[in-house]
Write a protein that holds these residues in place. Structure first.
Motif, PDB file in Angstrom:
ATOM      1  N   SER A 221       0.836  -1.205   0.000  1.00 31.88           N
ATOM      2  CA  SER A 221       0.000   0.000   0.000  1.00 31.88           C
ATOM      3  C   SER A 221       0.868   1.253   0.000  1.00 31.88           C
ATOM      4  CB  SER A 221      -0.942  -0.001   1.209  1.00 31.88           C
ATOM      5  OG  SER A 221      -0.217   0.041   2.431  1.00 31.88           O
ATOM      6  N   ALA A 222       1.956   1.242   0.784  1.00 30.76           N
ATOM      7  CA  ALA A 222       2.840   2.406   0.846  1.00 30.76           C
ATOM      8  C   ALA A 222       3.567   2.632  -0.473  1.00 30.76           C
ATOM      9  CB  ALA A 222       3.845   2.232   1.985  1.00 30.76           C
ATOM     10  N   GLU A 223       3.967   1.546  -1.151  1.00 26.02           N
ATOM     11  CA  GLU A 223       4.662   1.694  -2.421  1.00 26.02           C
ATOM     12  C   GLU A 223       3.749   2.240  -3.510  1.00 26.02           C
ATOM     13  OE1 GLU A 223       8.188   1.298  -3.013  1.00 26.02           O
ATOM     14  OE2 GLU A 223       7.676   1.687  -0.923  1.00 26.02           O
ATOM     15  N   VAL A 321      12.598  -4.451   2.848  1.00 36.46           N
ATOM     16  CA  VAL A 321      11.131  -4.402   2.861  1.00 36.46           C
ATOM     17  C   VAL A 321      10.609  -4.463   4.293  1.00 36.46           C
ATOM     18  CG1 VAL A 321       9.032  -5.641   2.193  1.00 36.46           C
ATOM     19  CG2 VAL A 321      10.874  -5.336   0.535  1.00 36.46           C
ATOM     20  N   LEU A 322      11.198  -5.321   5.123  1.00 39.80           N
ATOM     21  CA  LEU A 322      10.790  -5.417   6.525  1.00 39.80           C
ATOM     22  C   LEU A 322      11.019  -4.099   7.255  1.00 39.80           C
ATOM     23  CD1 LEU A 322      12.185  -8.981   7.264  1.00 39.80           C
ATOM     24  CD2 LEU A 322       9.825  -8.282   7.706  1.00 39.80           C
ATOM     25  N   ALA A 323      12.215  -3.529   7.096  1.00 39.22           N
ATOM     26  CA  ALA A 323      12.522  -2.261   7.756  1.00 39.22           C
ATOM     27  C   ALA A 323      11.662  -1.130   7.195  1.00 39.22           C
ATOM     28  CB  ALA A 323      14.004  -1.926   7.600  1.00 39.22           C
ATOM     29  N   TYR A 328       7.219   2.940   7.341  1.00 42.47           N
ATOM     30  CA  TYR A 328       6.002   3.520   6.767  1.00 42.47           C
ATOM     31  C   TYR A 328       4.875   3.533   7.803  1.00 42.47           C
ATOM     32  CZ  TYR A 328       7.580   3.566   1.869  1.00 42.47           C
ATOM     33  OH  TYR A 328       8.221   3.832   0.685  1.00 42.47           O
ATOM     34  N   ALA A 329       4.680   2.392   8.476  1.00 43.22           N
ATOM     35  CA  ALA A 329       3.585   2.285   9.442  1.00 43.22           C
ATOM     36  C   ALA A 329       3.756   3.266  10.592  1.00 43.22           C
ATOM     37  CB  ALA A 329       3.498   0.852   9.967  1.00 43.22           C
TER      38      ALA A 329
END
Length: 435
Positions: A221-223, A321-323, A328-329
């Protein structure tokens, strides 16, 4: 500094761009990267254990989970593309702050532990191939992953992640070198076996938990939000509904391909370990590097080396991606400036969270914490927070006052709720089997 602008927008179906890249490659972005990052080293360990312990019996889970994870990720992408905000940003606007904070904190904990497991697995994989202390490799990989996120422009960063998805093909190369019992594979794929025992149910829960993970929701969603700023003329659909058909078509192709790659790779890992480890009585694989090492005397040095290189490549993809999903969250929940399209000085807290999460993951690898137990509790937390995140996300994306004419309806809504129900049962099963 404005975000770096890309001229050939893959959503512009009527344009004949000057780019020499294949059309499909330009269409693939957030969905491809999300799907590929799902096969991280900890996921490889889970799929390897499934194949080693139960042979071909659990291959059906890959067929079953494909439409579920595709629907969920498609909904996440639609949320970001429609509203111009990631999941946390939408929750911050429309839902209680306590719910948002709990979900974000749990996501950060789960992602950080998963980061530690992935960094450790990458270091162990290098140690299998080269001399040197694994601790040094942990630090090097952590530094490389953070540097990519901080110093590369957004479009360059995305291009690097796209190319890293090629590491997944290592597992197809390994699979073709093994002798597969095609009859048993067909039976395992098409005729799900039901065994009501703790070990079988626990592995099923682990497979679903590592396949449909909350960090993937937040990342895709952020991307989609990042991509709005990276392409001229692209706007949030809620304000530019005329862009809807092209945007949703691009999201559909991107997500279908990305999730298919993810599940095919997982299937290849299951089949490889079933055809080699299980048939030779090796049924206990707790880490991805153990799976690589176990392959050497059975499948040969080629399979061993390629499997280990695949762990390193997928780790380089999944750790950022994890970081990034955690940053983002937290950033959206706190109202920070977020996004890799911004310079570090323009989003200090966002980039600081990326670095801090990776640093804590690195420190965990130097602590006395058992990485296997840490990985288990990471899966537990992921399984637990997936349920409220998915349920809330479904409620949000079905609301016309938030999504306008792009509210989720029809088959996508139905499959999304089915996926939420499956994850709810998985979380309950995980809790019950823990005792």
């Amino acid at each position: 500094m404005e975000p770096h602008i890309v001229d050939d927008d893959p959503e512009d179906w009527g344009r004949t761009p000057g780019s020499k890249r294949p059309r499909l490659f330009r269409l693939l972005g957030p969905g491809l990267i999300t799907g590929a990052s799902d096969d991280d080293p900890s996921g490889i360990a889970t799929y390897s254990q499934a194949g080693a312990q139960f042979g071909y019996m659990l291959t059906w889970t890959m067929l079953f989970s494909y439409p579920l994870m595709t629907a969920v990720q498609m909904i996440c992408a639609r949320l970001g593309r429609t509203t111009g905000h990631g999941i946390a940003g939408v929750l911050r606007t429309y839902y209680s702050n306590w719910l948002l904070q709990v979900i974000v904190i749990l996501l950060l904990i789960a992602n950080t532990i998963n980061l530690a497991a992935d960094l450790g697995a990458m270091a162990d994989a290098v140690h299998l191939l080269l001399p040197g202390p694994p601790a040094l490799y942990v630090v090097v990989f952590a530094a490389v992953c953070v540097s990519m996120q901080v110093f590369l422009q957004y479009t360059q960063y995305v291009a690097v992640l796209k190319w890293l998805t090629l590491a997944l093909f290592a597992y197809f190369a390994v699979m073709v070198t093994t002798h597969i019992d095609w009859a048993k594979l067909a039976s395992g794929l098409l005729l799900p076996a039901v065994r009501w025992d703790k070990d079988y149910l626990t592995v099923i829960v682990a497979v679903f938990g590592t396949t449909i993970s909350p960090y993937l929701f937040f990342w895709q969603s952020a991307e989609e939000v990042e991509d709005i700023g990276a392409h001229p003329g692209r706007h949030a659909l809620i304000g530019s509904p005329e862009q809807g058909n092209a945007a949703l078509q691009r999201i559909r192709i991107d997500t279908l391909v990305g999730m298919a790659l993810s599940n095919l790779v997982a299937l290849a890992i299951m089949v490889t370990t079933a055809a080699t480890l299980n048939v030779n009585g090796i049924t206990d694989i707790q880490t991805s590097s153990q799976a690589a090492e176990a392959l050497r005397p059975i499948a040969g040095r080629f399979a061993y080396v390629v499997f280990a290189l695949g762990i390193i490549g997928t780790g380089l993809l999944s750790v950022p991606v994890l970081a990034g999903s955690a940053a983002y969250a937290i950033g959206e929940a706190r109202g920070w400036s977020v996004g890799f399209s911004r310079r570090p000085m323009q989003a200090k807290s966002f980039y600081g969270t990326v670095a801090l999460a990776t640093l804590i993951g690195t420190i965990i690898d130097f602590s006395e914490i058992n990485p296997i137990k840490a990985l288990f509790w990471s899966a537990v937390v992921n399984g637990v927070i997936a349920v409220p995140v998915m349920a809330t996300m479904m409620l949000v994306t079905c609301r016309s006052d938030i999504m306008g004419p792009f509210a989720v309806r029809g088959w996508l809504q139905a499959v999304g709720w089915i996926a939420t129900g499956v994850m709810t049962l998985a979380a309950l099963a995980m809790f019950i089997t823990s005792f």
